[in-house]
Design a protein around this motif. Structure first.
Motif, PDB file in Angstrom:
ATOM      1  N   VAL A  57     -44.527 -27.088 -32.847  1.00 50.83           N
ATOM      2  CA  VAL A  57     -44.608 -28.504 -33.191  1.00 50.83           C
ATOM      3  C   VAL A  57     -45.796 -29.125 -32.451  1.00 50.83           C
ATOM      4  CG1 VAL A  57     -42.172 -28.810 -33.750  1.00 50.83           C
ATOM      5  CG2 VAL A  57     -42.935 -29.059 -31.369  1.00 50.83           C
TER       6      VAL A  57
ATOM      7  N   ARG B  61     -43.851 -33.151 -34.195  1.00 48.54           N
ATOM      8  CA  ARG B  61     -43.566 -32.816 -35.595  1.00 48.54           C
ATOM      9  C   ARG B  61     -44.300 -31.539 -35.978  1.00 48.54           C
ATOM     10  NH1 ARG B  61     -46.505 -37.013 -39.563  1.00 48.54           N
ATOM     11  NH2 ARG B  61     -46.574 -35.209 -40.938  1.00 48.54           N
TER      12      ARG B  61
ATOM     13  N   ILE C  88     -37.882 -26.064 -40.465  1.00 48.59           N
ATOM     14  CA  ILE C  88     -37.577 -27.407 -39.976  1.00 48.59           C
ATOM     15  C   ILE C  88     -36.092 -27.635 -40.177  1.00 48.59           C
ATOM     16  CG2 ILE C  88     -37.964 -29.878 -40.337  1.00 48.59           C
ATOM     17  CD1 ILE C  88     -40.812 -29.133 -41.285  1.00 48.59           C
TER      18      ILE C  88
ATOM     19  N   HIS D  11     -35.409 -33.394 -39.643  1.00 46.59           N
ATOM     20  CA  HIS D  11     -36.634 -34.087 -40.072  1.00 46.59           C
ATOM     21  C   HIS D  11     -36.315 -35.576 -40.078  1.00 46.59           C
ATOM     22  CE1 HIS D  11     -40.492 -34.432 -42.110  1.00 46.59           C
ATOM     23  NE2 HIS D  11     -39.947 -35.096 -43.105  1.00 46.59           N
TER      24      HIS D  11
ATOM     25  N   ASP E 129     -39.672 -33.650 -35.852  1.00 48.44           N
ATOM     26  CA  ASP E 129     -39.077 -32.421 -36.387  1.00 48.44           C
ATOM     27  C   ASP E 129     -38.508 -31.550 -35.273  1.00 48.44           C
ATOM     28  OD1 ASP E 129     -39.822 -32.907 -39.089  1.00 48.44           O
ATOM     29  OD2 ASP E 129     -41.844 -32.152 -38.672  1.00 48.44           O
TER      30      ASP E 129
ATOM     31  N   ALA F 265     -37.695 -27.612 -34.932  1.00 52.49           N
ATOM     32  CA  ALA F 265     -38.164 -26.463 -35.693  1.00 52.49           C
ATOM     33  C   ALA F 265     -37.854 -25.167 -34.958  1.00 52.49           C
ATOM     34  CB  ALA F 265     -39.665 -26.583 -35.944  1.00 52.49           C
TER      35      ALA F 265
END
Length: 526
Positions: free
Chosen positions: A378, A420, A433, A436, A449, A451
Motif C-alpha cells: 500500500v 491505499r 483488497i 476499501h 485499503d 490489502a
C-alpha cells in the motif's frame, strides 16, 4: 459518509464515493508540521479486558518455553499506571540505550524538582488483564534538577547532557517491552520506555517497536523533526537525539500505538520475540515466523528496509498494523544516538551528491526514489482522514469469526493517516483488497485499503491501511477515554481479526496454509 444505523454504508453512497475518487496526492494540502499534531493528538487508552476465546491451559514450566509463553500467566500489577504527571519538569528521565540484551544494565539519567525519587520497572504484557508485571524497584534516591540541554546550531539538535543518576540491572528480565516509572516524593510520575530485545527470533513472531518514530515526534527541549522552538516547521530539527527525555508522559507513542498489540499478542500465547527498528539485524530476523510493525512506524533506515525485504523473501510473514509505514528514510549516527532526516531539505544533507541512497528524503522522493509500496503493498495517501472502515472481502480468512458482511462499516477506524493500493506505483501482484474505505482527505475524495499479498517464498504480507488499528484494540470500554469515537463493536472486530492474523502468521509462511490472494485491484481502480 452515508453510514446508516446498522453500521453499514448504503450501496448507492458507497458506489458514488468510489466513482468520485481519484489517485490523489499526499498530505491533502496540510503541512508536515500539522501532520505531527494529528499523529500526536490521540490520548492514552484506558485498560480493560480483551474479549477473546478462552486460553489454553498453562504450559509445563519444566519444558522451558519461551518467556512470553509463561509470562502471560503470571500475576500482574495494575498499579503500573501513572496517576499524576505534574508540571513538565517535575520528574523526567532517559536511558543511555534504546534497547538492551537481557542481563545488560542500562544507565538512567533523571531530573526532578523533588528531593527524592525512585524507579520501578514494569514488563508490559497480558498478566490476567493487569497488563504489566513489576520486575524491579530501586530504593528512594536523592533527587536533583538537571539542565534543559544544549542545541547544536547546525541541525538544531537538542541534547540534554545530563549526568548519570543510576544503573538499572536487567538480570533475570525476560525479553519484552518495559516501562520504567519514575516516582517523585511529591507524587509526580513519568515513564521511560526500554526494550529488552531478543537475539534470535527463529520460529517466533518478532514485534518491532518504532523507537525512531517515537524520537522523531519528541518535542522535548522545543525541537522535533516537525517543529522548532517557535512552533514552525521551517525551524524544526534536521537531526534529533536520544540523549533527552520523551515529552508529555514519557512514553506516549508506545502507549497509544503499541501497547494494545503487545497485550493481545502475549495473551494469545504465540511465541514472541522483541526488538526495535534500529536493531533489525540479519541474525535476529533469520527464521522468524513473522515480523510485525505496530501502529505508527514511519521512520526507517534503508538497511532495515533491506533486512525486512530479505526476511519476506525468505518466508517470514510481514504485518503492517498502521499507516504511513516506511515513509521517511533516515540515517543513524553517533553510535545509534542520533536520527538524521532532512526531509524536503534533502539537498542540504551531507550525503547529497555523494551517496544518493543514503540521502534522508522520503523513500518515494529524489534523489533515489524507492516507494514503500513495493514492500508494504500500500502507498501512503495523506491526512487528515476520519472515516468508516468498509469490508469488501468478508469471506477472507482474516475475517473468520467476525461475522462481517460485505459493506459492513466500522465508524472512525480509518484515520488519521491512511494508505491505499495505488496501481501506478510499484505494487506486488497479485494483491487482494479486503477493505476499501471511501473518505475525504481535506477536500479530496480518496480511499483507504487493507490489502494482502503473498510471495514466491510463501510469506504473507498484510497492511491495515489505517493508523488507528492498534488503538482500536482498546476502544469502547465503559469509562475509558473516547478514542476518536470508536466503539466496542469496532474493538471486537479488530481484536478478532488481529488474533486471526497473529495465529496464522505464527504457523509459518501463510501462503502454504491459507488461501492465496485473489487480485481484485481492477474492481476498485481502473
Amino acid at each position: 459518509m452515508g453510514e446508516n444505523d446498522g453500521g453499514r454504508l448504503s450501496r448507492r453512497t458507497f458506489l458514488g464515493v468510489v466513482a468520485a475518487a481519484g489517485a490523489g496526492a499526499t498530505a491533502c494540502g496540510a503541512s508536515a508540521a500539522e501532520e505531527a499534531t494529528r499523529a500526536g493528538a490521540a490520548g492514552t487508552p484506558a485498560s480493560g479486558p480483551l474479549l477473546l476465546p478462552s486460553q489454553s491451559p498453562s504450559p509445563d514450566p519444566a519444558a522451558s518455553p519461551p518467556p512470553t509463553r509463561y509470562e502471560r500467566l503470571r500475576p500482574g500489577d495494575p498499579a503500573w499506571r501513572a496517576r499524576s504527571y505534574g508540571p513538565a519538569e517535575a520528574i523526567e528521565g532517559y536511558c543511555d540505550q534504546v534497547s538492551v540484551l537481557p542481563g545488560h544494565p542500562v544507565e538512567l539519567r533523571v531530573s526532578t524538582t523533588a528531593d527524592r525519587y525512585r524507579v520501578t520497572a514494569y514488563r508490559m504484557g497480558w498478566y490476567g488483564g493487569a497488563e504489566a508485571r513489576r520486575v524491579w524497584r530501586s530504593e528512594w534516591l536523592p533527587g536533583r534538577r538537571q539542565g534543559r540541554g544544549d542545541i547544536d546550531g547546525a541541525t538544531r539538535t537538542v541534547h540534554a547532557n545530563w549526568r548519570r543518576s543510576l544503573m538499572v540491572p536487567t538480570a533475570g528480565w525476560p525479553e519484552g517491552a518495559y516501562l520504567l516509572r519514575l516516582d517523585s516524593a511529591k507524587g509526580h510520575q513519568r515513564y521511560v520506555p526500554l526494550i529488552v530485545r531478543s537475539t534470535d527470533a527463529t520460529g517466533r513472531t518478532l514485534l518491532v517497536h518504532a523507537a525512531a518514530t517515537w524520537q522523531a515526534y519528541n518535542q522535548w527541549g522545543g525541537y522535533s523533526l516537525y517543529y522548532g522552538k517557535d512552533g514552525s516547521y521551517g525551524a524544526r530539527s534536521l537531526a534529533v537525539s536520544f540523549d533527552r527525555p520523551y515529552d508529555k508522559n514519557g512514553a506516549e507513542k508506545f502507549l497509544v500505538y503499541e501497547r494494545g498489540l503487545v497485550v493481545l499478542a502475549e495473551r494469545l500465547g504465540v511465541p514472541l520475540a522483541y526488538t526495535t527498528g534500529l536493531d533489525l539485524t540479519p541474525e535476529v530476523m533469520k527464521g522468524a515466523a513473522a515480523v510485525v510493525f505496530l501502529g505508527h512506524d514511519e521512520y526507517w533506515t534503508p538497511q532495515a528496509r533491506r533486512q525486512v525485504t530479505r526476511a519476506r523473501d525468505a518466508g517470514s510473514n510481514i504485518a503492517f498494523l498502521g499507516a504511513n509505514t516506511c515513509y521517511r528514510r533516515i540515517r543513524i549516527e553517533n553510535r545509534g544516538r542520533l536520527i538524521v532526516c532532512y526531509k524536503d531539505q534533502y539537498a542540504s544533507d551531507p550525503m547529497y551528491g555523494r551517496r544518493p541512497a543514503e540521502v534522508t528524503a522520503d523513500f518515494r522522493s529524489a534523489p533515489a526514489p524507492d516507494p514503500e509500496s513495493s514492500l508494504t503493498g500500500v502507498y501512503y495517501d495523506g491526512f487528515p482522514a476520519d472515516a468508516p472502515y468498509v469490508v469488501t472481502a468478508p469471506h477472507h480468512w482474516l475475517f473468520e469469526g467476525t461475522g462481517v458482511r460485505r459493506d459492513d462499516a466500522f465508524p472512525h477506524l480509518v484515520g488519521v493517516e491512511y494508505d491505499r493500493v495505488t496501481p501506478s506505483v510499484p505494487t506486488p501482484r497479485p494483491i487482494e483488497i479486503i477493505a476499501h474505505s471511501p473518505l475525504m482527505c481535506g477536500n479530496r475524495p480518496s480511499f483507504a485499503d487493507s490489502a494482502y499479498y503473498t510471495t514466491p517464498s510463501g510469506a504473507g504480507v498484510f497492511a491495515t491501511g489505517t493508523m488507528r488499528w492498534v488503538e482500536a484494540l482498546r476502544a469502547g470500554y465503559p469509562g475509558g477515554p473516547q478514542l476518536h469515537g470508536m466503539d466496542a463493536r469496532t474493538r471486537k472486530f479488530v481484536t478478532r481479526t488481529t488474533a486471526n492474523l497473529l495465529r496464522a502468521f505464527a504457523r509459518g509462511p501463510a501462503g502454504e496454509h491459507r488461501a492465496a490472494p485473489r487480485d481484485n485491484v481492477h474492481a476498485f481502480y481502473a
